[in-house]
Motif scaffolding. Structure first.
Motif, PDB file in Angstrom:
ATOM      1  N   PHE B  14       0.847  -1.191   0.000  1.00  0.00           N
ATOM      2  CA  PHE B  14       0.000   0.000   0.000  1.00  0.00           C
ATOM      3  C   PHE B  14       0.880   1.238   0.000  1.00  0.00           C
ATOM      4  CE2 PHE B  14      -2.842  -3.145   1.960  1.00  0.00           C
ATOM      5  CZ  PHE B  14      -3.901  -3.049   1.075  1.00  0.00           C
ATOM      6  N   ARG B  18       1.513   6.231   4.565  1.00  0.00           N
ATOM      7  CA  ARG B  18       2.317   5.243   5.254  1.00  0.00           C
ATOM      8  C   ARG B  18       2.416   4.046   4.310  1.00  0.00           C
ATOM      9  NH1 ARG B  18       1.432   1.415   9.481  1.00  0.00           N
ATOM     10  NH2 ARG B  18      -0.686   1.311   8.699  1.00  0.00           N
ATOM     11  N   VAL B  20       2.746   0.242   3.524  1.00  0.00           N
ATOM     12  CA  VAL B  20       2.535  -1.022   4.220  1.00  0.00           C
ATOM     13  C   VAL B  20       2.817  -2.170   3.254  1.00  0.00           C
ATOM     14  CG1 VAL B  20       0.917  -2.458   5.503  1.00  0.00           C
ATOM     15  CG2 VAL B  20       0.712   0.027   5.626  1.00  0.00           C
ATOM     16  N   ALA B  22       1.902  -5.281   2.866  1.00  0.00           N
ATOM     17  CA  ALA B  22       0.876  -6.127   3.468  1.00  0.00           C
ATOM     18  C   ALA B  22       1.069  -7.599   3.116  1.00  0.00           C
ATOM     19  CB  ALA B  22      -0.506  -5.648   3.041  1.00  0.00           C
ATOM     20  N   GLU B  41      -3.218 -13.937  12.956  1.00  0.00           N
ATOM     21  CA  GLU B  41      -3.764 -12.922  13.852  1.00  0.00           C
ATOM     22  C   GLU B  41      -4.077 -11.644  13.086  1.00  0.00           C
ATOM     23  OE1 GLU B  41      -0.890 -12.063  17.022  1.00  0.00           O
ATOM     24  OE2 GLU B  41       0.672 -12.537  15.583  1.00  0.00           O
ATOM     25  N   SER B  42      -4.668 -10.703  13.805  1.00  0.00           N
ATOM     26  CA  SER B  42      -5.125  -9.475  13.171  1.00  0.00           C
ATOM     27  C   SER B  42      -3.970  -8.748  12.489  1.00  0.00           C
ATOM     28  CB  SER B  42      -5.754  -8.594  14.240  1.00  0.00           C
ATOM     29  OG  SER B  42      -6.432  -7.539  13.629  1.00  0.00           O
ATOM     30  N   GLY B  43      -4.189  -8.298  11.259  1.00  0.00           N
ATOM     31  CA  GLY B  43      -3.171  -7.553  10.541  1.00  0.00           C
ATOM     32  C   GLY B  43      -2.207  -8.403   9.768  1.00  0.00           C
ATOM     33  N   SER B  44      -2.396  -9.734   9.763  1.00  0.00           N
ATOM     34  CA  SER B  44      -1.445 -10.591   9.066  1.00  0.00           C
ATOM     35  C   SER B  44      -1.672 -10.585   7.552  1.00  0.00           C
ATOM     36  CB  SER B  44      -1.520 -12.015   9.609  1.00  0.00           C
ATOM     37  OG  SER B  44      -2.832 -12.510   9.496  1.00  0.00           O
ATOM     38  N   GLY B  45      -2.757  -9.977   7.099  1.00  0.00           N
ATOM     39  CA  GLY B  45      -2.942  -9.839   5.653  1.00  0.00           C
ATOM     40  C   GLY B  45      -3.970 -10.787   5.061  1.00  0.00           C
ATOM     41  N   LYS B  46      -4.822 -11.355   5.892  1.00  0.00           N
ATOM     42  CA  LYS B  46      -5.807 -12.313   5.389  1.00  0.00           C
ATOM     43  C   LYS B  46      -6.826 -11.619   4.475  1.00  0.00           C
ATOM     44  CE  LYS B  46      -7.118 -13.334   9.597  1.00  0.00           C
ATOM     45  NZ  LYS B  46      -6.348 -12.378  10.416  1.00  0.00           N
ATOM     46  N   SER B  47      -7.380 -10.529   4.972  1.00  0.00           N
ATOM     47  CA  SER B  47      -8.383  -9.837   4.147  1.00  0.00           C
ATOM     48  C   SER B  47      -7.768  -9.284   2.873  1.00  0.00           C
ATOM     49  CB  SER B  47      -9.024  -8.696   4.932  1.00  0.00           C
ATOM     50  OG  SER B  47      -9.672  -9.198   6.065  1.00  0.00           O
ATOM     51  N   VAL B  48      -6.565  -8.753   3.004  1.00  0.00           N
ATOM     52  CA  VAL B  48      -5.908  -8.204   1.815  1.00  0.00           C
ATOM     53  C   VAL B  48      -5.708  -9.300   0.775  1.00  0.00           C
ATOM     54  CG1 VAL B  48      -3.784  -7.142   0.948  1.00  0.00           C
ATOM     55  CG2 VAL B  48      -4.824  -6.300   3.051  1.00  0.00           C
ATOM     56  N   GLN B  96     -17.131 -10.209   6.582  1.00  0.00           N
ATOM     57  CA  GLN B  96     -17.147 -10.415   8.026  1.00  0.00           C
ATOM     58  C   GLN B  96     -18.438  -9.928   8.666  1.00  0.00           C
ATOM     59  OE1 GLN B  96     -13.618  -9.168   9.985  1.00  0.00           O
ATOM     60  NE2 GLN B  96     -14.554  -9.023  11.987  1.00  0.00           N
ATOM     61  N   GLU B 179     -13.856 -14.323   7.671  1.00  0.00           N
ATOM     62  CA  GLU B 179     -14.378 -14.364   9.038  1.00  0.00           C
ATOM     63  C   GLU B 179     -15.891 -14.216   9.059  1.00  0.00           C
ATOM     64  OE1 GLU B 179     -12.171 -12.368  11.998  1.00  0.00           O
ATOM     65  OE2 GLU B 179     -10.578 -11.778  10.626  1.00  0.00           O
ATOM     66  N   HIS B 212      -9.496 -16.340  12.728  1.00  0.00           N
ATOM     67  CA  HIS B 212      -8.395 -16.450  13.664  1.00  0.00           C
ATOM     68  C   HIS B 212      -8.759 -17.370  14.822  1.00  0.00           C
ATOM     69  CE1 HIS B 212      -9.461 -11.944  14.319  1.00  0.00           C
ATOM     70  NE2 HIS B 212     -10.377 -12.675  14.864  1.00  0.00           N
TER      71      HIS B 212
END
Ligand SMILES: Nc1ncnc2c1ncn2[C@@H]1O[C@H](COP(=O)(O)OP(=O)(O)OP(=O)(O)O)[C@@H](O)[C@H]1O
Ligand code: SF4
Ligand SMILES: [Mg+2]
Lengths: 317, 325
Positions: B14, B18, B20, B22, B41-48, B96, B179, B212
């Protein structure tokens, strides 16, 4: 839907009553004797009393109110003290002219404002967005009577393209749908449209931007819709709020054009209102304010009902 | 057999205020009809990852590279009509929070029918019939009446059923579920899981199920891929990964989870926080939190060990544990 409409209608009644009381009281508490303006300076006490009785001003205030309301319900709004003509004729003629001007301004302002706002919202944070935002801030903050004068100087005085005074050739009072009359509408309508263009553009920009960043828009793309389809969904989501802002703007256009009507000598309600104030023409003042206020109330009712018709979430609350 | 989905060396970055990183060098293969849980876990890039598969990320704000093939077709270069028929036709997605993913001002029936009309070219009437059939399949009570309901008139569980009906209405061959039960009550979660498993069997589609919750992953999937900092650190059959986790991160997750199952705890029981991803990882991203870290782990990316067919672990020390057995 019908029951919602009826419920809203019933809710309007107390508001209408309140408005009528305020209109009536406004005149009662206004300082000065309304008759002094038209009475000869050397009128005798008997002449004064006769005049008072003729206008019903000798009766107790609540009785005056009831008589006033009773007459109103029969379409009788009394006579103008200054001109002697029926108030109803004067008011509806003037309100009709104002409505014409307001509608013309709305026809110019709403599509342009919506289009600009949508563009800015879609291309948020780009140069285009900033340009539209700058434009709408300018539109909202420029004093519109000043803009009116500038337009008159350019298009009437210097270029001679458009007339600057009145609602028809030779100050004619009857409106006709021909170019001779309509060219009189152009400058005041454009002047009047500038503020609502800015307000509608900003509203629609915020709405479109917010809606476009919602999850369901991603979901719409995810199910394979084209950009056109998605924008249709966005527009439908924005419609209810945008519509209510436009309804309010129409109300403001109708009542808030006193300065513009004065600049362009437009025979509308604002013009009438300022005349009524300067001449202490209380019945006329009362009638004009009442009709404008009722118009506002009616406008709100229409907007509410339209909003409920468009947006399924509204009916709940 | 051609894989249903093949992702090779995917990078997603991204741009903007900032940067990222991802997704970093992600590769993954899914065979037709397979169910894979993407765990992390949260932020690991699953949704991306899922959004990239449907090409939903804003092109101006993302740098994409790598290769994605769906049934052999290159997805990275799809555009226009082909992209639209791929989205929602071949591959569809369940989000989700069904409260946010449905359009609030259109009825449930209209929303399902619209998709069917676009993809199958049916008339509105026939599309409504399909919508009704789908509502029956996801077992919504009094489906006929529900067609005319707006999302806000339904409960969370029912909305998610609608979302599933919508996603499956065009019989996609791959379902991406991000999710889908996290926003729901525990009892409703189980119902939705059972429903998804049943429909997967009935329709024979491939599923990537993001979660998760290890319990959910075990319940629904044949295979598990564990994500950390935009990479897949371990992959294998559910049985292999649960019984014999090789990566210290997976081991940590399992230990934490098994220990806390009764309390329903989440994956975040491992001390420390994931990296910020402002720079592309050039060593093991898990090293700061890894109890087994060696100095070498901080110097280069860990090698990928493949202890079996379609089984892999990205850890310098995975070989040791293997040898110790
Ligand atoms: N549009 C975006 N712009 C910038 N950064 C983004 C964007 N979308 C996601 N990210 C970042 O990418 C990383 C991965 O996000 P992602 O949403 O895939 O996480 P996730 O694994 O789905 O987590 P969760 O379990 O919380 O849903 C995060 O650091 C997030 O901040
Ligand atoms: S490579 Fe090193 S730091 Fe990374 S998980 Fe393996 S042992 Fe831990
Ligand atoms: Mg996510």
């Amino acid at each position: 839907m019908l029951s919602y409409f009826l419920r809203r209608l019933i809710l309007v009644l107390p508001v209408a009553f309140g408005v009528s009381v305020v209109c009536f009281a406004l005149v009662q508490i206004a300082p000065g004797d309304p008759l002094t303006a038209i009475m000869p300076v050397d009128a005798t006490a008997e002449q004064q009393a006769a005049m008072r009785a003729a206008y019903g001003l000798d009766k107790p205030v609540p009785v005056q109110y009831l008589i006033w309301i009773g007459n109103l319900l029969q379409g009788e709004m009394g006579r103008s003290i200054a001109s002697g003509r029926p108030v109803a004729d004067e008011v509806f003629g003037a309100v009709g002219n104002s409505l014409l001007l307001a509608a013309a301004a709305a026809v110019i302002a709403f599509p342009i404002g919506t289009f600009l706002g949508f563009l800015a919202g879609y291309y948020r944070d780009t140069l285009l967005d900033r340009a539209v935002t700058a434009l709408s801030i300018t539109g909202v903050s420029v004093p519109n009577y000043w803009l009116g004068i500038v337009l008159v100087i350019i298009f009437s005085v210097n270029l001679g393209w458009l007339p600057s005074m009145g609602a028809g050739p030779g100050g004619s009072q009857d409106w006709h749908w021909d170019w001779a009359h309509m060219r009189h509408l152009v400058l005041p309508a454009v002047t009047l449209a500038v503020v609502p263009i800015g307000i509608v553009a900003r509203t629609v920009r915020a709405l479109a931007g917010d809606i476009l960043s919602m999850d369901f828009v991603t979901a719409l793309y995810a199910k394979g819709l084209s950009r056109g389809d998605v924008l249709r969904h966005v527009a439908r989501n924005a419609a209810a709020t945008a519509l209510s802002v436009m309804g309010l703007q129409l109300g403001y256009l109708l009542g808030g054009s006193i300065l513009i009507e004065t600049v362009f000598n437009w025979p509308g309600s604002g013009f009438l209102l300022s005349n009524a104030i300067f001449q202490r023409d209380l019945p006329l003042l009362q009638g004009t304010i009442l009709v404008l206020a009722m118009f506002f109330v009616g406008m709100n009712l229409i907007v509410d009902v339209a909003q409920a018709a468009i947006d399924p979430r509204v009916k709940r609350s | 057999m051609t894989p249903l989905l093949q992702i090779d060396n995917l990078d997603v970055r991204f741009k903007g205020a900032r940067t990222v990183h991802a997704i970093n060098d992600l590769s993954l293969t899914l065979m037709p009809g397979e169910t894979l849980a993407l765990l992390g876990e949260s932020g690991s890039g699953k949704s991306v990852t899922l959004k990239t598969l449907l090409r939903l990320l804003k092109e101006k704000r993302t740098d994409l590279s790598g290769d994605i093939r769906f049934d052999g077709t290159d997805i990275m270069t799809l555009s226009g009509r082909a992209l639209r028929s791929y989205r929602g036709g071949d591959v569809s997605m369940v989000f989700q929070d069904p409260g946010l993913a449905l359009d609030p001002v259109y009825t449930v029936g209209q929303q399902i029918a619209e998709t069917v009309m676009r993809h199958k070219g049916l008339s509105r009437e026939n599309a409504m019939d399909v919508a009704l059939d789908m509502l029956q399949r996801v077992r919504i009570p009094s489906p006929k009446r529900r067609l005319a309901n707006y999302p806000h008139e339904l409960s969370g569980g029912m909305r998610q059923r609608v979302m599933i009906a919508l996603a499956l209405a065009c019989r996609p061959r791959l379902l991406l579920a991000d999710e889908p039960t996290t926003a729901l009550d525990a009892t409703v979660q189980i119902q939705i899981l059972l429903l998804l498993r049943e429909l997967q069997r009935e329709f024979g589609m491939g599923v990537i199920f993001v979660t998760h919750d290890i319990g959910v992953a075990v319940e629904i999937s044949e295979r598990i891929a564990v994500m950390y900092a935009g990479q897949i650190v371990e992959e294998g059959t559910t049985h292999e990964v649960i019984r014999n986790p090789r990566h210290p991160y997976t081991q940590g997750l399992l230990a934490a989870n098994l220990h806390d199952v009764a309390r329903g705890a989440r994956l975040d029981a491992i001390p420390g926080a994931p990296p910020s991803l402002e720079v592309r990882p050039d060593s093991c991203s898990f090293a700061p939190r890894c109890p087994m870290a060696l100095p070498a782990c901080r110097q280069a990316l860990p090698p990928v060990l493949t202890p079996g067919p379609r089984r892999r672990v990205a850890c310098l020390r995975a070989g040791e544990t293997l040898a110790a057995e």
